[in-house]
Design a protein around this motif. Sequence first.
Motif, mmCIF file in Angstrom:
data_model
loop_
_atom_site.group_PDB
_atom_site.id
_atom_site.type_symbol
_atom_site.label_atom_id
_atom_site.label_comp_id
_atom_site.label_asym_id
_atom_site.label_seq_id
_atom_site.Cartn_x
_atom_site.Cartn_y
_atom_site.Cartn_z
ATOM 1 N N GLU A 280 0.831 -1.203 0.000
ATOM 2 C CA GLU A 280 0.000 0.000 0.000
ATOM 3 C C GLU A 280 0.867 1.255 0.000
ATOM 4 N N ALA A 281 1.955 1.229 0.759
ATOM 5 C CA ALA A 281 2.835 2.393 0.817
ATOM 6 C C ALA A 281 3.429 2.705 -0.544
ATOM 7 N N ARG A 282 3.769 1.676 -1.305
ATOM 8 C CA ARG A 282 4.438 1.885 -2.583
ATOM 9 C C ARG A 282 3.498 2.325 -3.692
ATOM 10 N N THR A 283 2.192 2.327 -3.440
ATOM 11 C CA THR A 283 1.253 2.868 -4.430
ATOM 12 C C THR A 283 1.025 4.369 -4.252
ATOM 13 N N LEU A 284 1.551 4.941 -3.177
ATOM 14 C CA LEU A 284 1.313 6.356 -2.880
ATOM 15 C C LEU A 284 2.229 7.251 -3.713
ATOM 16 N N PRO A 285 1.868 8.540 -3.853
ATOM 17 C CA PRO A 285 2.755 9.466 -4.575
ATOM 18 C C PRO A 285 4.102 9.595 -3.871
ATOM 19 N N GLY A 286 5.116 10.016 -4.627
ATOM 20 C CA GLY A 286 6.444 10.187 -4.079
ATOM 21 C C GLY A 286 6.741 11.627 -3.710
ATOM 22 N N LEU A 287 7.997 11.898 -3.408
ATOM 23 C CA LEU A 287 8.429 13.227 -2.973
ATOM 24 C C LEU A 287 8.132 14.345 -3.975
ATOM 25 N N PRO A 288 8.213 14.109 -5.296
ATOM 26 C CA PRO A 288 7.901 15.209 -6.216
ATOM 27 C C PRO A 288 6.516 15.800 -5.987
ATOM 28 N N ARG A 289 5.547 14.962 -5.633
ATOM 29 C CA ARG A 289 4.203 15.488 -5.356
ATOM 30 C C ARG A 289 4.202 16.320 -4.080
ATOM 31 N N ALA A 290 4.966 15.906 -3.078
ATOM 32 C CA ALA A 290 5.056 16.704 -1.850
ATOM 33 C C ALA A 290 5.657 18.071 -2.148
ATOM 34 N N VAL A 291 6.682 18.113 -2.989
ATOM 35 C CA VAL A 291 7.288 19.390 -3.371
ATOM 36 C C VAL A 291 6.279 20.266 -4.094
ATOM 37 N N GLU A 292 5.509 19.689 -4.993
ATOM 38 C CA GLU A 292 4.479 20.457 -5.711
ATOM 39 C C GLU A 292 3.493 21.106 -4.743
ATOM 40 N N LEU A 293 3.053 20.338 -3.753
ATOM 41 C CA LEU A 293 2.084 20.874 -2.796
ATOM 42 C C LEU A 293 2.684 21.984 -1.951
ATOM 43 N N LEU A 294 3.929 21.822 -1.542
ATOM 44 C CA LEU A 294 4.588 22.854 -0.738
ATOM 45 C C LEU A 294 4.795 24.125 -1.564
ATOM 46 N N GLU A 295 5.169 23.975 -2.823
ATOM 47 C CA GLU A 295 5.324 25.145 -3.689
ATOM 48 C C GLU A 295 3.976 25.837 -3.909
ATOM 49 N N LYS A 296 2.948 25.055 -4.094
ATOM 50 C CA LYS A 296 1.604 25.605 -4.290
ATOM 51 C C LYS A 296 1.131 26.333 -3.035
ATOM 52 N N LEU A 297 1.425 25.756 -1.874
ATOM 53 C CA LEU A 297 1.061 26.396 -0.611
ATOM 54 C C LEU A 297 1.758 27.746 -0.473
ATOM 55 N N ALA A 298 3.040 27.797 -0.791
ATOM 56 C CA ALA A 298 3.782 29.051 -0.670
ATOM 57 C C ALA A 298 3.227 30.118 -1.612
ATOM 58 N N ARG A 299 2.797 29.698 -2.819
ATOM 59 C CA ARG A 299 2.235 30.665 -3.779
ATOM 60 C C ARG A 299 0.863 31.152 -3.354
ATOM 61 N N GLU A 300 0.013 30.208 -2.990
ATOM 62 C CA GLU A 300 -1.393 30.534 -2.754
ATOM 63 C C GLU A 300 -1.681 30.978 -1.325
ATOM 64 N N LYS A 301 -0.831 30.540 -0.385
ATOM 65 C CA LYS A 301 -1.036 30.864 1.037
ATOM 66 C C LYS A 301 -2.441 30.459 1.497
ATOM 67 N N ALA A 302 -2.874 29.309 1.023
ATOM 68 C CA ALA A 302 -4.216 28.800 1.328
ATOM 69 C C ALA A 302 -4.133 27.326 1.642
ATOM 70 N N PRO A 303 -5.036 26.784 2.456
ATOM 71 C CA PRO A 303 -5.009 25.353 2.783
ATOM 72 C C PRO A 303 -5.050 24.485 1.543
ATOM 73 N N GLN A 304 -4.244 23.406 1.577
ATOM 74 C CA GLN A 304 -4.194 22.442 0.475
ATOM 75 C C GLN A 304 -4.972 21.198 0.884
ATOM 76 N N PHE A 305 -6.233 21.169 0.487
ATOM 77 C CA PHE A 305 -7.112 20.104 0.946
ATOM 78 C C PHE A 305 -6.905 18.818 0.151
ATOM 79 N N ARG A 306 -7.046 17.699 0.847
ATOM 80 C CA ARG A 306 -6.944 16.386 0.220
ATOM 81 C C ARG A 306 -8.190 16.138 -0.625
ATOM 82 N N THR A 307 -8.007 15.636 -1.858
ATOM 83 C CA THR A 307 -9.149 15.357 -2.714
ATOM 84 C C THR A 307 -9.522 13.893 -2.603
#
Length: 396
Positions: free
Chosen positions: A369-396
Amino acid sequence: MRILFTTLLGSGHFHPLVPVARALQQAGHEVALATSEQLRKQVESQGFRFFRAGGERPQLPQGAMAQVMENMMRMSHETRREHMANMFAGHFARKMVSDVMALASDWRPDLLVRDSMELGGAIAAERLGIPHASVQVGAMLPQDYSFPLMVERLDEVRATVGLPPEPQPHSLYHYLHLSFVPPHYLGGSMPPTAHYFQPAIFDQSGDEHLPEWASRLGQNGRPVVYVTLGTVFNKVVAVLRTLVEGVREEPVDVVVTVGRDVDPAELGPQPAHVHVERYIPQSLLFPQVDLAILHGGYNSTTAALEYGLPLVLVPIAADQPMNAARCEELGMARVVEPLSMTPESVREAVRDVLKTPSYRENARRFQREARTLPGLPRAVELLEKLAREKAPQFRT
């Protein structure tokens, strides 16, 4: 973009942040870590800028530290919660807020990322008006920070920088929370800003490597059993000694790590199939291991499960009882209570886990199950998006 990481002292807090910090640095961002002076060498060896922040733990002699940890084993649930509120919110968070506010006057971060048990970073970020994220480093869930004394202590810290009190500490998870385990592992309720990723293991903060004898482990079909109490609770040598006594007479190869600050000689002479070392990076050792005997620390436990290893867990304090209970509930571990543990009870648990296929099968389910999850690049995308938008990043 400038990103400030904040963490408490200890490998269990610092190590989970390194893969995220490194990925952000490789993406072109400027990264710094604010933490105890005692971690300066480790932080700078990884190529990160260091800021001293969050206070220091007292340097106690090994015997005194062992006594502190043995006392923690005997704490009631309520006493543990009182200790946690006074220590993590009342002491460390108060100091971290003050230090982050001071360093931010010159080194102005665009985003703050904290280890989930470091609480002051979120309060400082709120006061500075910058978004913040957290990385799961223990079994503590949002509801575990909601008991009255914890809320009271957090409100006292908020008041030091002019922030109003909160009915519940929701702001700790307001923007984004990164968890590097499958969703079902933690149980309980996670905030809507929680996102899940493949385990990202970092444990090579020194120059240690696999010893020469490691290539001979498991010869003649002998299972390999790994024993450790980590790098903090390793001071309780009496517990470690009982674990070794319980397993060394079995037809297995045994690897024991006692930590960088404990002398292997404290365990006494051992037979040839028992190897005692100070520290071996578990990511190098786990591929050769069949069973791990651990104290239930979040990082070592989830790392072992990421390799599909069944467990025997001996929870001492902190969040270890929570980790152990969850692993037992999911059928991945046997739990042995340290206060009533004997070599015989350890031996029985080891035999049971090695001969019962379901423990390994359930651990491998975690791994799949762990290996089906997204990797670090997705975490970086979310952190960059958070810094730009300054808004909560909700799980879909």
